[in-house]
Write an enzyme that holds these catalytic residues in place. Structure first.
Site, PDB file in Angstrom:
ATOM      1  CG  HIS A 110       4.929  -1.666  -1.013  1.00 43.31           C
ATOM      2  ND1 HIS A 110       4.414  -0.712   0.068  1.00 43.31           N
ATOM      3  CD2 HIS A 110       3.930  -1.230  -2.090  1.00 43.31           C
ATOM      4  CE1 HIS A 110       3.491   0.069  -0.231  1.00 43.31           C
ATOM      5  NE2 HIS A 110       3.011  -0.264  -1.466  1.00 43.31           N
TER       6      HIS A 110
HETATM    7  O1  RIB Z   1       0.885  -4.131   0.063  1.00 45.11           O
HETATM    8  C1  RIB Z   1       1.860  -3.988  -0.749  1.00 45.11           C
HETATM    9  C2  RIB Z   1       2.198  -5.385  -1.456  1.00 45.11           C
HETATM   10  O2  RIB Z   1       1.144  -5.876  -1.998  1.00 45.11           O
HETATM   11  C3  RIB Z   1       3.444  -5.653  -2.412  1.00 45.11           C
HETATM   12  O3  RIB Z   1       4.157  -6.842  -2.136  1.00 45.11           O
HETATM   13  C4  RIB Z   1       2.856  -5.447  -3.679  1.00 45.11           C
HETATM   14  O4  RIB Z   1       3.567  -6.131  -4.599  1.00 45.11           O
HETATM   15  C5  RIB Z   1       1.559  -6.251  -3.362  1.00 45.11           C
HETATM   16  O5  RIB Z   1       1.786  -7.511  -3.642  1.00 45.11           O
END
Ligand code: RIB
Ligand code: CA
Length: 312
Positions: free
Chosen positions: A235
Site C-alpha cells: 500500500h
Molecule cells: O489500508 C492500508 C493502510 O492502512 C496502510 O497505510 C497500512 O500501513 C495501514 O496504515
C-alpha cells in the site's frame, strides 16, 4: 535534482518500505508519526528504530495520538501489537526530535521549496497542519496520500483503514483544495508482495533487505491466517512511487468526499465516477493503474541497493 519529501506515517510494515524507498529515491527530509496501525508510542519507536538501523540522519517528530473526534483505532491484527510484528530492531538511542509533528510539518513547508508531503497513515497530523496553515496549498509541490478506495474497503466493507481511523481529518484534507494524489485500495491491491518477493530479499543476506524479508514473512503469515493467501498489498510504497516515478501510474481527476455519519459507511470515500456533465468538479487525482511488474523490480532493486555499508 531529487525530490524533497516529508513522510507522515504509522509504521507499520508497508510504511517501513515507503520510508526505505523515499530515503533512496528522493531527499527524505524528515518523518512525522501518527497513531494508526498501532499506538503513537509504537509508531514513533518503530520510525526511530528504522532510521537508526539505516544509519540515516533523518529526524522523527511525533504527532497525534488519536483521531480528531477522539477515536483510537489500530490494525494490530495485521501489523502485530508493536506495529513491526515479526521483527526485533534494536530500540533507537536517538530521541524523537519533537512531539509537535504538526508545527514541524508547517515549518518544513515554509522552509523547503518543492516539498512533497507523503501521507501513509491516518490524516490527523495533515488536517491539523492545513487548519493552522491554509497557505500550505500554495507552497507544496504536492500531497500524495495512501488512503480510501474507489471500491470496497478493508477496515470495514465500505472504508479503508487510514480514512476510517480519522474520517473527519480525511474530509478536511481531501476537500482542502490541495488536489492530492490518492492511492486507494483500488490501486494498491494491484501491487502485491508474495513469497518470491521475500525470497529475493532474504537471499541477499544484507541487513536492510533481510529486515524487509522478516517484515513480509510475518505479513504473509497474517494474510494467510486472515484471507488464506500468502501475499500482501504494498500500500504505502505506492504513495512514494507515484511521486518519484509517475510514469509507472495512470491518474484520473475525480471528486471525492468522505462519509462521516453513515451507520455502516462511516469513513467511506465516495468518488464521483459519473461521466455526466453534472458530476462534481474534481478535487483530487486518483491513481487508477500501476505498472506492477516495473514497480516490483524498482522496489527490489532499491531495497537490494542497501548493502551493509550504504544507508542512503
Ligand atoms: O489500508 C492500508 C493502510 O492502512 C496502510 O497505510 C497500512 O500501513 C495501514 O496504515
Ligand atoms: Ca500506513
Amino acid at each position: 535534482m531529487s525530490l524533497n519529501i516529508v513522510i507522515d506515517c504509522d509504521p507499520g510494515h508497508d510504511d517501513a518500505v515507503a520510508i526505505l524507498l523515499a530515503n533512496k529515491l528522493a531527499n527524505l527530509k524528515s518523518i512525522t508519526t501518527v497513531a494508526g496501525n498501532t499506538d503513537l508510542a509504537n509508531t514513533t519507536k518503530n520510525a526511530l528504530a528504522l532510521v537508526e538501523f539505516l544509519g540515516a540522519d533523518i529526524p522523527v517528530h511525533s504527532g497525534a495520538d488519536q483521531a480528531l473526534a477522539g477515536a483510537v483505532r489500530n490494525a494490530r491484527h495485521v501489523h502485530g501489537k508493536t506495529g513491526f510484528g515479526g521483527t526485533n530492531l534494536p530500540a533507537a538511542k536517538r530521541p524523537v526530535a519533537s512531539e509537535d509533528a504538526v508545527n514541524h510539518i508547517i515549518e518544513q513547508v515554509k522552509a523547503i521549496d518543492d516539498l512533497w508531503l507523503v501521507a501513509v497513515g491516518p490524516l490527523t497530523n495533515i488536517a491539523l497542519a492545513i487548519e493552522a496553515y491554509p497557505a500550505m496549498a500554495n507552497r507544496l509541490a504536492g500531497l500524495s496520500i495512501m488512503g480510501g478506495s474507489t471500491g470496497p474497503g478493508n477496515a470495514t466493507p465500505a472504508a479503508e483503514f487510514n480514512i476510517w481511523a480519522d474520517p473527519e481529518a480525511a474530509r478536511a484534507v481531501l476537500t482542502s483544495g490541495l488536489n492530492p494524489i490518492i492511492c486507494g485500495l483500488n490501486l494498491t491491491q494491484q501491487f502485491l508482495s508474495d513469497d518470491d518477493f521475500v525470497e529475493v530479499l532474504a537471499t541477499a543476506d544484507q541487513p536492510v533487505p533481510g529486515f524487509v524479508a522478516e517484515l513480509y514473512r510475518y505479513m504473509h503469515d497474517r494474510m494467510d491466517a486472515i484471507i488464506g493467501e500468502r501475499r500482501a498489498a504494498l500500500h504505502d510504497p505506492c504513495a512514494v512511487l507515484v511521486v518519484t516515478h509517475p510514469h509507472l501510474f495512470e491518474l484520473t481527476d475525480m471528486y471525492v468526499d468522505v462519509e462521516l455519519t453513515g451507520e455502516l459507511s462511516r469513513g467511506m470515500t465516495l468518488f464521483d465516477q459519473r461521466r455526466t456533465l453534472a458530476r462534481t468538479p474534481p478535487n483530487c487525482r486518483v491513481a487508477t493503474k500501476i505498472d506492477a511488474d516495473k514497480s516490483r523490480s524498482l522496489v527490489l532493486t532499491t531495497l537490494l541497493d542497501y548493502s551493509s555499508s550504504s544507508s542512503s
